[in-house]
Design an enzyme around this catalytic site. Structure first.
Site, mmCIF file in Angstrom:
data_model
loop_
_atom_site.group_PDB
_atom_site.id
_atom_site.type_symbol
_atom_site.label_atom_id
_atom_site.label_comp_id
_atom_site.label_asym_id
_atom_site.label_seq_id
_atom_site.Cartn_x
_atom_site.Cartn_y
_atom_site.Cartn_z
ATOM 1 N N PRO A 112 0.785 -1.226 0.000
ATOM 2 C CG PRO A 112 -0.871 -1.536 1.613
ATOM 3 C CD PRO A 112 0.362 -2.149 1.063
ATOM 4 N NE ARG B 107 4.254 7.188 2.495
ATOM 5 C CZ ARG B 107 4.307 5.954 2.954
ATOM 6 N NH1 ARG B 107 4.627 4.966 2.142
ATOM 7 N NH2 ARG B 107 4.044 5.688 4.218
ATOM 8 C CE1 TYR C 235 8.558 5.453 3.177
ATOM 9 C CE2 TYR C 235 7.427 7.530 3.570
ATOM 10 C CZ TYR C 235 7.670 6.223 3.911
ATOM 11 O OH TYR C 235 7.025 5.674 5.004
ATOM 12 C CG ASN D 3 8.510 -1.585 0.930
ATOM 13 O OD1 ASN D 3 7.813 -1.666 1.930
ATOM 14 N ND2 ASN D 3 9.175 -0.495 0.606
ATOM 15 C CB ALA E 199 1.297 0.709 6.494
ATOM 16 C CG HIS F 270 4.018 -1.691 10.744
ATOM 17 N ND1 HIS F 270 5.360 -1.992 10.833
ATOM 18 C CD2 HIS F 270 3.947 -0.623 9.914
ATOM 19 C CE1 HIS F 270 6.062 -1.131 10.115
ATOM 20 N NE2 HIS F 270 5.227 -0.301 9.536
ATOM 21 C CG ASP G 69 -0.634 -17.231 8.213
ATOM 22 O OD1 ASP G 69 0.322 -17.255 8.998
ATOM 23 O OD2 ASP G 69 -1.811 -17.379 8.584
ATOM 24 C CD GLU H 141 9.691 -7.160 6.573
ATOM 25 O OE1 GLU H 141 9.283 -8.270 6.949
ATOM 26 O OE2 GLU H 141 9.756 -6.181 7.330
ATOM 27 C CG HIS I 220 10.904 -1.919 5.739
ATOM 28 N ND1 HIS I 220 9.554 -1.863 5.507
ATOM 29 C CD2 HIS I 220 11.130 -3.099 6.373
ATOM 30 C CE1 HIS I 220 8.987 -2.952 5.993
ATOM 31 N NE2 HIS I 220 9.913 -3.718 6.522
ATOM 32 C CB SER J 273 12.321 5.155 5.907
ATOM 33 O OG SER J 273 11.277 4.363 6.454
ATOM 34 N NE ARG K 42 9.456 7.027 8.943
ATOM 35 C CZ ARG K 42 8.596 6.712 7.978
ATOM 36 N NH1 ARG K 42 8.817 5.645 7.227
ATOM 37 N NH2 ARG K 42 7.522 7.448 7.752
ATOM 38 N NE ARG L 86 6.219 5.009 9.795
ATOM 39 C CZ ARG L 86 5.099 4.951 9.049
ATOM 40 N NH1 ARG L 86 4.791 3.844 8.409
ATOM 41 N NH2 ARG L 86 4.309 6.001 8.944
#
Lengths: 147, 147, 147, 147, 147, 147, 147, 147, 147, 147, 147, 147
Positions: K9, K17, K22, K72, K75, K78, K85, K96, K98, K100, K105, K109
């Site tokens: 998302p 953004r 970012y 990535n 959000a 979290h 799963d 995975e 990210h 930032s 932060r 996060r």
């Protein structure tokens, strides 16, 4: 009076480290400040990045006590139960000093695992905090260290 | 210098209250101690058991600032966000003082909701803590209050 | 015996406030109930919505002690460390009373920050709790207040 | 009136167990105290170190109710949800009594898992607490047990 | 099949206890329900208010195993690690059943300290839950008990 | 010396219960091991799945003390404040023993509600832990039980 | 009867996903199992990886109710308050089913944010759990959904 | 309509206090804003730094109700259960207003102990929040206060 | 002005869903209410049960901003950090609205993970809350969104 | 056998440090005690205030293993994950010993971050604990270190 | 190699953004960067604001595996146990990423509910993190995914 | 480029320590791997079991900066605020590397007290993580270290 000024990890960088928080004065400036302000007293200055070195120096005060300790444990404040134990077994006054206001920064800085066995704690007054620490020892030298 | 000495709930009983912890000197003794030690400075002394009275006095410093505040909020230290707000809006130095070592007593005493918006905190040195608080204001009057 | 009956915030509304929980009897009814039941004892009744007023009244007992205090601190029970300190410095019996069963309501009502320094706590018996509180003081007047 | 006096684990040792906390009077003294003070009432006394025995006795009150229960669950207070369930299904008044001030001791003693389903709780008044418990049942027999 | 139906504290009062939550059927009704519905199976019924009695019965299954256990530990569900240990050492299926929906009541009822070592858990279907529990054992008798 | 060896719930199954964790030796083996190793001492062995039976046996030591207790409370370790109270009122040494290393298993096993009132705790050495427990009592019989 | 069988995220992979935990039977097998076992009932099968699709289907039951829902929300169980709200507004029975024993796996799997507004919960019996769920709906169709 | 506008500690300093957060308009400006915008309504304005004064004013509404209350409790929002109790016993609409977005500041500001017994809460819209609060009371005057 | 009215999961059922909490007015009523009350403004109405659809619509405002957003995220309020991120990157006012008083219901409803990046939050005023939200945007359109 | 006796920070002060807690015997006494009691075994004694020195010594045992380690990590027990890692990679028995009963002192002393990777833990028996530790290694040398 | 680049998302807004956090590069730039840097590999790019779409794409890898996934989750990191799963049932490497530094932060996060079932996690290096992720897959393709 | 490769406690044992988790390659292998892969760069390698030695080396970079640091603090990751402070005062990129996936092991390993002041964190890729760390420094050398 004979007073030990103990500084923990990273305080060797004083003056260069994040001056917005810690100011621009160095450990050398601190030594000059203290000896200038209290010319009749004797100071021993020790800074170490090693927890064990600080513990060992405090252990030495059992056999050869001085009149008090002003100690800034740096980040060890927040987790070194070894330093706590080393302070707890002393009977002379020990003052914990922090240059910055530890209540106004990251949450982890607010907790001291050592303060409970010190005589008292002073934080937020820059390197003047060391002066206040010495003053505190002199004024209340007769008081017992809190348990 | 003009300095406000603010004392919160139950500090009117100083000298009679649990002397093992708080000593035998009274607020009157404190006044004499401060004016004796700093004869060139002017002190205003205010003790109140009312949170609102303390807040109102601090509010008054917005219009008519003094050179600093040495404040022992008593038990309000641990929950009065109203006092915190009243301190936060001042730009003069505010020093939080505690007579006993708040880290060496009940767990609830260790947390100050006010310290984060003060210049610094001093605890554990008996009523000498007020002397150190005044000293701290004088030494670093030029420093900005921590946010 | 001389006993102080202290009531905190909102207890002035007794009888009108949520009668399903607090019943329909007023503070006036309580006074009549107590003086009727214990005609040989002297009661002082004080209700205040001000934490400071309650603290100040308790402070007054240091110089001029009575035989005991029955105190319903109302909602201050849950956060007023200032009241706690005011009780802690007394040596006469202090009984904390709650009209409703504080264990059977919202979670926050279960915690009293004051009970630990009272002689004991009674909750859940309506305004009869005050009668039991007086009875408790009379029966065990010789007992020391818990620390 | 017919009242059940229920005592949980270790209360058989009353009088010998840590007398500084629990006093020197025994369960036998308690029985004499209650029957002496309330000669017109009938008491059933039961002490057991077995949670199940206490639960079973309370279950018996469903078929054959009495006028009330004064119960000191001992250390079961802090974890016996089985006792809680046994109390919750009764409709007669049940008073939880503690000899010592449970708020002034170890943290675990402050939490009762049973009090929320009792009529009320009395703690801190020594074995006089049982007297107050009986008194409470007599005074407010008409009140419904809190849910 | 031979199945043990184990019921813990207060379940002897089924049918009279808070019928709004637990219904009006008794343990006797449950026995008739099970034997009526599963005429070819053998049931052993045991209810006890004693944790130790339940533990001992489960211990007996080590030497003389049955085909499964349907167990409603009552309030012991929430704290009896002794029952948990007794279940953990069995290798036959053990189903934990609750009459009411334990997720829709007080917070403490949501946590089972035993479920993790059972085959599975069924809650919220009234005494029909026992039927489902027996069904579950029959259907998946070949499955291993979860660890 | 006369020493009580107390075992709690499920320890009757020793040798059959999860041998990977608890070994293959039984309580009978333990008895033989202890009497073989310490032929000059007298042991009383008691195992019970009932909390109340264990409490009652410990209560009996008030009137008729022995030289020490080696106790494995089994799962009661984690919640039986009743056992804790029964230990707390003894003045002879009480050693808490665990067969497995309670720090290396489920989180709930790490917390003992009893250890704080024992002389000491030994865990992780299999049934040899009982031998070490007896040894500990013999070696330091003169030491006071920790409070 | 008309029953909705709702499956959430990742249950489309049943039979291939971690067969040690979830078995080797697929959603197709489940459909055959249910229609075979309950030939007189009508089933609607819906699996979706989309929370919104599941919510929307449940919303549809307000206007056109069925006789019950057997729902395995998959991992949404642990955080989808949107699904919870969608269930809460239904008045037909909703049974939450989990294939594995959610109490015997990672800590986060033990908490269902949905179960409190379902009729009941069944976990740990493999895909037989769906059979038990349908059975539960049939047996107690007259029961009200728990709130 | 008659509406009470209640402001708590430090709101007397509005306009001077941290204008980056609270804006530059004063309480006087607020009064003019409200009376200008709602010329047909009557407002009573009360600001106090004293918790007790606020409680007492709210108590007065029991006897002499108004049409609603718009209340900004200031920092008392976060700990004054006394204010909560005073609101809980009213049956007229009470709206809690915060000038700043309490969710976007220090963690302690996010928790209101009062909001649960108000009709609703409005935060983050500067002093316009009071306008919205009055609007809310007018629009839904017929609605019952939430419990 | 052009304002987006965004509604999250289950709000399509408004009017039928738990009318005791959410009232009997539907989303259609809400649309009529808003366009009737603000005839000069343009509204876009979007309701979705899909988190992703809501996120995507908000993303669209980066390129083509409107004058504000009034958003009721439904149950997503409590866990959708994706919605939070979508709001955080907008610079127009976003108002979070809740129909019921989220502080007076289940504990999980009190926490919004989104409010901290909105302009403000309004809760407890039924569907009038949307009117207040639009009003808020109009009144303070010049204010910056809180960070 | 060859056994390493490892002592951490502040244990060099044994005999002088808080003798009420730690006794009056020194490390020298401990060495004599061990070599006297186990004349056929070889001991290496190492005390250091440096975490790194202890880690390095343990690392050395990978290449040159001994028969076991008896280790009192002092205050490092409570935070040194580095020591934990150093123990975890050994395959010989490691026994954690504490002189005082760590369960009967400050809360932080109860948690060992190391015990979970040791063979077992012994606490509360004064310096006799070291004897018991050696005994434990000898008795169960064949046992595997717990993981 | 065939590698799937999955973005969750709000990552569609990359470049617009909060560029301070970012950066200013878009997803298109990312695609060009990856295909430019690794010309011999094949990439599939998928961004979706829908949790279900991401889950479904990952499910597809069971039947038709690729050589790895760089993901990535935005959000969803979290709270999406559904994504967790979906990753857990894959046997190919999943990294995975990210953009930032999630440790520098907001507190929420820092916690990833997915990382525990990925091969590894890379955060803080801007969109270069994706390059490092691909590199990681190539270098250690032979390594097993952590469980 | 000049890059410092810093390794903390126990990493000297790489290759021998739990090879299932950490692999079989040694620090020597790592040095060869890095210098082989990046022949044009200069590396300084330092491993120490002493927190102070690591702090001191980082302090040295204030006066004589290099182009970046790749640091694996070992178990100090989880508690050494002293290392954190030493990193925080540097302005060159610092990359935290972990060999194993710290999210897939014991809970305590998931928390890094240092990562928040590093440029980024890489975990789970074996000793290839160091290669990725160097790559990260090279690629984004122009980026500022996160605060």
């Amino acid at each position: 009076m004979k007073i030990l000024i103990l500084n923990g990890p990273n305080l060797n960088t004083l003056g260069t480290r994040e001056p917005g928080i810690y100011g621009t004065q160095t450990l050398g400036d601190l030594e000059r400040l203290l000896t200038g302000k209290f010319p009749d007293d004797t100071f021993e200055f020790l800074q170490s990045n090693e927890e064990g070195t600080l513990v060992t120096r405090l252990n030495g005060l059992i056999e050869k006590p001085m009149d008090g300790v002003v100690m800034n444990p740096g980040a060890l404040t927040h987790y070194s139960y070894a330093l706590r134990d080393a302070v707890a077994m002393l009977t002379i006054p020990v003052v914990e000093v922090h240059i910055s206001n530890i209540h106004a920064r990251e949450a982890f800085r607010e907790k001291s695992v050592i303060a409970a066995v010190c005589t008292g704690q002073i934080s937020g007054f820059g390197i003047n905090g060391y002066l206040l620490g010495v003053e505190a020892i002199k004024q209340q030298h007769y008081l017992k260290k809190s348990t």
